[in-house]
Design a protein around this motif. Sequence first.
Motif, short mmCIF file in Angstrom:
data_model
loop_
_atom_site.label_atom_id
_atom_site.label_comp_id
_atom_site.label_asym_id
_atom_site.label_seq_id
_atom_site.Cartn_x
_atom_site.Cartn_y
_atom_site.Cartn_z
N LEU A 352 0.96 -1.03 -0.12
CA LEU A 352 0.61 0.02 0.19
C LEU A 352 0.94 1.49 0.28
O LEU A 352 0.76 2.20 -0.70
CB LEU A 352 -1.44 -0.07 1.54
N GLY A 353 1.80 0.97 0.81
CA GLY A 353 2.73 2.45 1.12
C GLY A 353 4.17 2.76 -0.04
O GLY A 353 4.66 3.57 0.12
N THR A 354 4.44 1.28 -0.91
CA THR A 354 5.06 0.20 -1.46
C THR A 354 6.45 1.29 -1.37
O THR A 354 7.26 2.08 -1.66
CB THR A 354 5.39 1.49 -2.94
N LYS A 355 6.30 0.11 -0.06
CA LYS A 355 8.06 0.81 1.09
C LYS A 355 7.66 -0.69 1.39
O LYS A 355 7.64 -1.46 2.04
CB LYS A 355 6.93 1.23 2.53
N TRP A 356 9.80 -0.95 0.95
CA TRP A 356 10.48 -1.82 1.54
C TRP A 356 10.95 -1.61 3.30
O TRP A 356 11.65 -0.02 3.55
CB TRP A 356 11.43 -1.78 0.62
N ARG A 357 11.40 -2.39 3.75
CA ARG A 357 12.08 -2.58 5.44
C ARG A 357 12.88 -3.18 5.47
O ARG A 357 12.48 -4.28 4.56
CB ARG A 357 11.12 -1.95 6.65
N THR A 358 14.36 -3.04 5.69
CA THR A 358 15.05 -3.92 5.94
C THR A 358 15.55 -4.39 7.41
O THR A 358 16.08 -3.29 8.05
CB THR A 358 16.22 -3.94 5.37
N LEU A 359 15.69 -5.46 7.71
CA LEU A 359 15.78 -5.59 9.62
C LEU A 359 16.66 -6.59 9.43
O LEU A 359 16.96 -7.84 8.68
CB LEU A 359 14.23 -6.36 10.80
N LYS A 360 17.06 -6.20 10.69
CA LYS A 360 18.36 -7.17 11.11
C LYS A 360 18.04 -8.94 11.45
O LYS A 360 17.04 -8.41 12.67
CB LYS A 360 19.40 -7.01 12.01
N LEU A 361 18.25 -10.06 10.98
CA LEU A 361 18.32 -10.99 11.91
C LEU A 361 19.41 -11.04 12.41
O LEU A 361 20.30 -11.26 11.50
CB LEU A 361 17.68 -12.23 10.81
N PRO B 7 1.17 -3.90 11.88
CA PRO B 7 1.80 -4.79 10.26
C PRO B 7 -0.32 -5.90 10.10
O PRO B 7 -0.85 -4.62 11.17
CB PRO B 7 1.97 -6.12 12.05
N THR B 8 -0.24 -5.62 8.45
CA THR B 8 -1.21 -5.59 8.20
C THR B 8 -2.87 -6.04 9.13
O THR B 8 -3.54 -5.85 9.70
CB THR B 8 -0.54 -6.31 6.52
N PRO B 9 -1.98 -7.65 9.90
CA PRO B 9 -2.84 -8.37 10.62
C PRO B 9 -3.62 -7.57 11.54
O PRO B 9 -3.99 -8.05 12.30
CB PRO B 9 -1.72 -10.04 10.75
N LEU B 10 -2.83 -6.36 12.28
CA LEU B 10 -3.69 -5.94 13.07
C LEU B 10 -3.97 -4.89 13.24
O LEU B 10 -4.20 -3.73 14.05
CB LEU B 10 -2.00 -5.73 14.23
N ARG B 11 -3.86 -4.03 11.82
CA ARG B 11 -4.21 -2.72 11.69
C ARG B 11 -6.33 -2.52 12.32
O ARG B 11 -6.47 -1.53 11.80
CB ARG B 11 -4.46 -2.46 10.42
N LYS B 12 -6.53 -4.17 11.56
CA LYS B 12 -7.28 -3.35 11.87
C LYS B 12 -8.13 -3.57 13.78
O LYS B 12 -9.51 -2.68 14.06
CB LYS B 12 -8.68 -4.91 12.69
N TYR B 13 -7.29 -3.51 14.89
CA TYR B 13 -7.08 -2.30 15.78
C TYR B 13 -7.05 -0.91 15.49
O TYR B 13 -6.98 -0.66 17.26
CB TYR B 13 -5.77 -2.91 16.96
N THR B 14 -6.19 -0.64 14.22
CA THR B 14 -5.66 0.49 14.58
C THR B 14 -6.61 1.67 13.75
O THR B 14 -6.26 2.65 12.90
CB THR B 14 -4.49 0.68 14.27
N GLN B 15 -7.98 0.97 13.77
CA GLN B 15 -8.48 1.47 12.15
C GLN B 15 -8.29 1.49 10.95
O GLN B 15 -8.32 2.75 10.44
CB GLN B 15 -9.56 2.72 13.06
N GLY B 16 -7.12 0.75 10.95
CA GLY B 16 -6.84 1.02 8.92
C GLY B 16 -5.45 1.57 9.31
O GLY B 16 -4.66 1.63 8.26
N ARG B 17 -5.11 2.44 10.50
CA ARG B 17 -3.93 2.72 10.35
C ARG B 17 -2.49 1.62 10.30
O ARG B 17 -2.07 1.08 10.77
CB ARG B 17 -3.71 3.90 11.55
N GLU B 18 -1.74 2.48 8.97
CA GLU B 18 -0.89 1.53 9.23
C GLU B 18 0.59 1.79 10.71
O GLU B 18 1.48 1.31 10.62
CB GLU B 18 0.25 2.25 8.21
N GLU B 19 0.63 3.61 10.85
CA GLU B 19 1.53 4.13 11.35
C GLU B 19 0.44 4.91 12.20
O GLU B 19 0.30 5.09 12.30
CB GLU B 19 2.60 4.98 10.33
#
Lengths: 390, 90
Positions: A352-361, B7-19
């Motif tokens: 949706l945001g066309t965003k990539w994030r890189t996280l360290k594993l 994250p997408t699976p938890l956005r139902k709790y934030t009214q769809g907000r991604e951040e």
Amino acid sequence: MASFNEILSQVKRQVREVSVEDTRARVHGAGGEPPPVLVDIRERDEYEQGFIGKAEWIPRGFLELKIEDLVPDRNREVILYCAGGTRSALAARSLQELGYERVSSMAGGFRAWKQAGHAFDRPRNLSAEQVKRYSRHIMLPEVGEVGQGKLLDAKVLCLGAGGLGSPSSLYLAAAGVGTIGMVDDDLVDESNLQRQILHNMERLGLPKVESARKTLQALNPDVKVIAHQTRLTSENVLDIIGGYDLIVDGADNFPTRYLLNDAALKLGKPVVHASIFRFEGQLTTFLPHEGPCYRCLYPDPPPPGMAPSCQEAGVLGVLPGIVGTLQANEALKIILGVGQTLSGRLLVFDALGTKWRTLKLRKDPECRVCSKKPEEIELIDYEAFCSIAG
Amino acid sequence: MPNVRIPTPLRKYTQGREEVTIDGETVGSVLDGLEQSYPGIKERICDEAGKVRRFVNVFVGEDDIRFLDNLATAVKASDEISIVPAIAGG
């Protein structure tokens, strides 16, 4: 005017020659510095008869044109060889003129190498059709004919012939990966066609692995497709994955993903992992024992109530296309031994945001599976609670 | 205030907000604040004992808090906190 022999003697005084024995020791990394780049400058028909294993191949006629791609650093040590040491001496002088300061010619050439009884490789002979089909790969110094041979010899298992398995297997087949296994127990359904581009309307009701075989073989007849119409279980997983060099994980459920991780660690197989959900994708590469594993990232699967429910599922059709294509990129790099894998890095994509994030594993020293010796790893069949159709 | 990536699976709790932006000095206090603003969400991230669940990871910047100080990991106003749960679709 000077005769050829006079010119040759003059050239041989100007270039440094190294013996077969010195070349061998240096190329195998004796001494602290990086090994020299060994370049075979003979013609195709000579090269096809056999070459020194670590050598790069640039026929004499292309040497000046291509050497900067292969060796950008003019201070890097370069050893050239031909059949008997004459052409390589002349070529060494040309490279000196191009500014290569540490270039030498292997005395006696490939003939002397063979006479000394040293091992050599034979390239996989590509047919005229293959040279044409893979020409855009062969042009790349990072692939070349040797790399294309590695791809043709490679055996890759795609777990899932669905959203992720479609683009990954299509690109692997197009690239000429010689053996592609497909694992899936499902049949093609109309609801798959929004994203699973291996299949089409004529394949409805057909096993997905059969549909995949038809599509991949129509794309590239070089590819042998092995259809495994089954679901992975602790009973069959070792037999199935044991026959492949690496696994591209595009499964659609947690039990299979955990089972695959544990079995791949047991057998030491790399896994290119990706998963998708709605608008989100995750991607990384697990290299057994070198880097973290799936359980270092997520030690245990979610219990049924905690996993996103089937009703919540759904996925933007192009998302597996984006993420699955990157899985093919990872697989090709691993086979070719070029570039840097995603081991130790998790890519998270938000469509949706066309965003990539890189996280360290990180590798968890207390990981309940990868900290064990392979023979001590026991396989678990988690109960299938929800197949999140991807 | 630190940004929290949902994250997408938890956005139902934030009214769809991604951040969302939540005040707090540690990851734990940010998660408590998240629960106050969006009730029900913390249970999906932490278990009954308050520990981060084994199929969820929380990152500050690009680092997993399991390899920092877990929920006691300090956060600055400029930090981005990412909640990354296991997903299985393929």
